[in-house]
Design an enzyme around this catalytic site. Sequence first.
Site, PDB file in Angstrom:
ATOM      1  N   GLY A 282      56.733  52.862 154.283  1.00 46.99           N
ATOM      2  CA  GLY A 282      55.364  52.914 154.124  1.00 46.99           C
ATOM      3  C   GLY A 282      54.961  53.718 152.871  1.00 46.99           C
ATOM      4  O   GLY A 282      53.986  54.078 152.946  1.00 46.99           O
TER       5      GLY A 282
ATOM      6  N   ASP B 183      40.168  51.551 152.789  1.00 49.66           N
ATOM      7  CA  ASP B 183      39.881  50.870 151.861  1.00 49.66           C
ATOM      8  C   ASP B 183      39.137  49.548 152.076  1.00 49.66           C
ATOM      9  O   ASP B 183      38.577  48.972 151.194  1.00 49.66           O
ATOM     10  CB  ASP B 183      41.291  50.608 150.914  1.00 49.66           C
ATOM     11  CG  ASP B 183      42.274  49.946 151.854  1.00 49.66           C
ATOM     12  OD1 ASP B 183      42.063  49.976 152.941  1.00 49.66           O
ATOM     13  OD2 ASP B 183      43.296  49.665 151.070  1.00 49.66           O
TER      14      ASP B 183
ATOM     15  N   TYR C 136      46.943  46.207 162.583  1.00 51.58           N
ATOM     16  CA  TYR C 136      46.246  46.305 161.185  1.00 51.58           C
ATOM     17  C   TYR C 136      45.117  45.238 161.100  1.00 51.58           C
ATOM     18  O   TYR C 136      44.059  45.508 160.783  1.00 51.58           O
ATOM     19  CB  TYR C 136      47.164  45.931 160.032  1.00 51.58           C
ATOM     20  CG  TYR C 136      46.760  46.091 158.800  1.00 51.58           C
ATOM     21  CD1 TYR C 136      46.442  47.726 158.314  1.00 51.58           C
ATOM     22  CD2 TYR C 136      45.943  45.283 158.020  1.00 51.58           C
ATOM     23  CE1 TYR C 136      45.904  47.908 157.029  1.00 51.58           C
ATOM     24  CE2 TYR C 136      45.278  45.564 156.892  1.00 51.58           C
ATOM     25  CZ  TYR C 136      45.529  46.855 156.405  1.00 51.58           C
ATOM     26  OH  TYR C 136      44.741  47.297 155.093  1.00 51.58           O
TER      27      TYR C 136
ATOM     28  N   SER D 238      67.252  39.708 142.499  1.00 59.76           N
ATOM     29  CA  SER D 238      67.192  41.021 142.774  1.00 59.76           C
ATOM     30  C   SER D 238      68.227  41.923 142.824  1.00 59.76           C
ATOM     31  O   SER D 238      69.438  41.267 143.580  1.00 59.76           O
ATOM     32  CB  SER D 238      66.327  41.431 144.084  1.00 59.76           C
ATOM     33  OG  SER D 238      66.606  42.543 144.729  1.00 59.76           O
TER      34      SER D 238
ATOM     35  N   ASP E 153      46.690  50.166 147.673  1.00 60.94           N
ATOM     36  CA  ASP E 153      48.133  50.339 147.181  1.00 60.94           C
ATOM     37  C   ASP E 153      48.312  49.784 145.963  1.00 60.94           C
ATOM     38  O   ASP E 153      48.811  50.193 144.900  1.00 60.94           O
ATOM     39  CB  ASP E 153      49.050  49.702 148.194  1.00 60.94           C
ATOM     40  CG  ASP E 153      49.109  50.021 149.691  1.00 60.94           C
ATOM     41  OD1 ASP E 153      48.252  50.994 149.851  1.00 60.94           O
ATOM     42  OD2 ASP E 153      49.453  49.264 150.773  1.00 60.94           O
TER      43      ASP E 153
ATOM     44  N   SER F 167      54.670  51.450 150.089  1.00 62.13           N
ATOM     45  CA  SER F 167      54.199  50.289 149.527  1.00 62.13           C
ATOM     46  C   SER F 167      55.252  49.813 148.375  1.00 62.13           C
ATOM     47  O   SER F 167      54.796  49.728 147.284  1.00 62.13           O
ATOM     48  CB  SER F 167      52.917  50.938 148.562  1.00 62.13           C
ATOM     49  OG  SER F 167      51.746  50.910 149.542  1.00 62.13           O
ATOM     50  N   SER F 168      56.177  49.497 148.853  1.00 60.81           N
ATOM     51  CA  SER F 168      57.387  48.859 148.008  1.00 60.81           C
ATOM     52  C   SER F 168      56.803  47.617 147.544  1.00 60.81           C
ATOM     53  O   SER F 168      56.872  47.057 146.636  1.00 60.81           O
ATOM     54  CB  SER F 168      58.595  48.728 148.494  1.00 60.81           C
ATOM     55  OG  SER F 168      58.373  48.189 150.020  1.00 60.81           O
ATOM     56  N   SER F 169      55.972  46.944 148.616  1.00 60.64           N
ATOM     57  CA  SER F 169      55.426  45.619 148.242  1.00 60.64           C
ATOM     58  C   SER F 169      54.298  45.533 147.124  1.00 60.64           C
ATOM     59  O   SER F 169      54.321  44.784 146.124  1.00 60.64           O
ATOM     60  CB  SER F 169      54.967  44.886 149.503  1.00 60.64           C
ATOM     61  OG  SER F 169      53.928  45.820 150.179  1.00 60.64           O
TER      62      SER F 169
ATOM     63  N   GLU G  52      42.631  57.180 154.902  1.00 62.56           N
ATOM     64  CA  GLU G  52      43.537  55.835 155.629  1.00 62.56           C
ATOM     65  C   GLU G  52      42.552  55.100 156.421  1.00 62.56           C
ATOM     66  O   GLU G  52      41.685  55.321 156.935  1.00 62.56           O
ATOM     67  CB  GLU G  52      44.522  56.570 156.442  1.00 62.56           C
ATOM     68  CG  GLU G  52      45.751  56.043 156.512  1.00 62.56           C
ATOM     69  CD  GLU G  52      46.676  56.042 155.110  1.00 62.56           C
ATOM     70  OE1 GLU G  52      46.224  55.109 154.192  1.00 62.56           O
ATOM     71  OE2 GLU G  52      47.267  57.142 154.766  1.00 62.56           O
TER      72      GLU G  52
HETATM   73  C1  GLA Z   1      48.316  49.586 154.222  1.00 60.70           C
HETATM   74  C2  GLA Z   1      47.311  48.659 153.362  1.00 60.70           C
HETATM   75  C3  GLA Z   1      46.313  49.490 152.441  1.00 60.70           C
HETATM   76  C4  GLA Z   1      45.611  50.281 153.270  1.00 60.70           C
HETATM   77  C5  GLA Z   1      46.468  51.162 154.284  1.00 60.70           C
HETATM   78  C6  GLA Z   1      45.808  51.963 155.209  1.00 60.70           C
HETATM   79  O1  GLA Z   1      49.102  50.320 153.292  1.00 60.70           O
HETATM   80  O2  GLA Z   1      48.333  47.953 152.608  1.00 60.70           O
HETATM   81  O3  GLA Z   1      45.457  48.497 152.105  1.00 60.70           O
HETATM   82  O4  GLA Z   1      44.637  49.742 154.305  1.00 60.70           O
HETATM   83  O5  GLA Z   1      47.597  50.470 155.064  1.00 60.70           O
HETATM   84  O6  GLA Z   1      45.012  53.017 154.712  1.00 60.70           O
END
Ligand code: GLA
Length: 378
Positions: free
Chosen positions: A118, A34, A218, A65, A166, A120-122, A31
């Site tokens: 969290g 990346d 972030y 949508s 993601d 990653s729907s985007s 985590e």
């Molecule tokens: C989010 C970001 C990823 C990654 C994670 C943390 O999901 O989109 O690129 O940095 O946080 O690991």
Amino acid sequence: MSTIERNFVLTFGQPPDIIAAAPGRVNLIGEHIDYSDGYVLPFAIADRTYCAIGKRSDRRVHIASAQRRNRVISIKLDDIKPSRAGKWERYVLGVIWSLGINQGLDIMIDGQVPLGAGLSSSAALECSVATALNDLFSLGIDLESLARLTQKAENDYVGVPCGIMDQSVSLMANRGSALLLDCRDLSSRNVSFDVAASGLELLIIDTQAHHSLTDGGYAQRRASCESVVAKLSIRSMRELTLEKLEASKDLISGIEFMRARHAVTEIRRVLDAVVALEKEDFVDLGRLLNASHASLRDDYDVSCPELNTAVAASISAGALGARMVGGGFGGSAIALIKASHTQETIKNIETQFRKNRFKAPRFFTSLPSQGAQIIQRG
Ligand code: GLA
């Protein structure tokens, strides 16, 4: 006729030219590394976002949508450039922009990845659109480049400074495996991840917490890492070892030292987790998940009370290991548990959440699934 095809026909009056789908993800371990050229070990979940596209004869893009009652948003092709205007549709427009599409389109989305959890729907949305466009216009873009282009859409069009994990896993994942991704060059390898065969389950706990810190927090973490890299004259955290970091302590701030220590130790933990998975040593995997959480909580400071409670309650109910996943400050945690302990674990987490007066959490589980796919052509 599938639901998305029916919605497309009802909304745009003709059948789509292509339908694609891309999944959300859970990161097993690795985590916040990346963007530091680290290794990550995510897998695709079964929930996916569907995207149907048809070409138009004018220079407009129409987007709707199922989650927004099929209401059509219309924009001129020539107006698709990075700006603050718009909402969720910017993820779609960003991909059209980064792929350089110069053709009017009708686009229908049906997003089935839980929002704001969290998961990653985007990225699922971006990758479903990119996969459909790549095929529809025979662009021949390989998956690594497609990952970079969808990341560019999110970074430069939507304005979210995310890393590459993601999008990569949403595009490249394979059923039954976690994806060991080297974020330096996007080379990857499947690592078999079959917890069910060992009587285990990976419980996903959506804390339903969304702390406002998210965006700034972030970007700040990324900035700290970049500052360490500059001050130590290295190319990325990947070049750093704990010894080197200790020896350079005086060159960086106390906070930067902690952020760098997380990056260095987390990269190590990913490689150790691969060894544990290959040996089917789930006890060791659990230990690594716990260590990852402690590092994210204490050194990287991206956890929050809800995530810490979800992790602690999982462990006290007998989980082999647990940790927060994704960017942090809310979102989901994962717990590696005995499949026979699922209800007990859920109950314990719910009780602790109630005691702390947190919102009620949601629970999911998913086997490692396939990455983005074309569902239908023509
Ligand atoms: C989010 C970001 C990823 C990654 C994670 C943390 O999901 O989109 O690129 O940095 O946080 O690991």
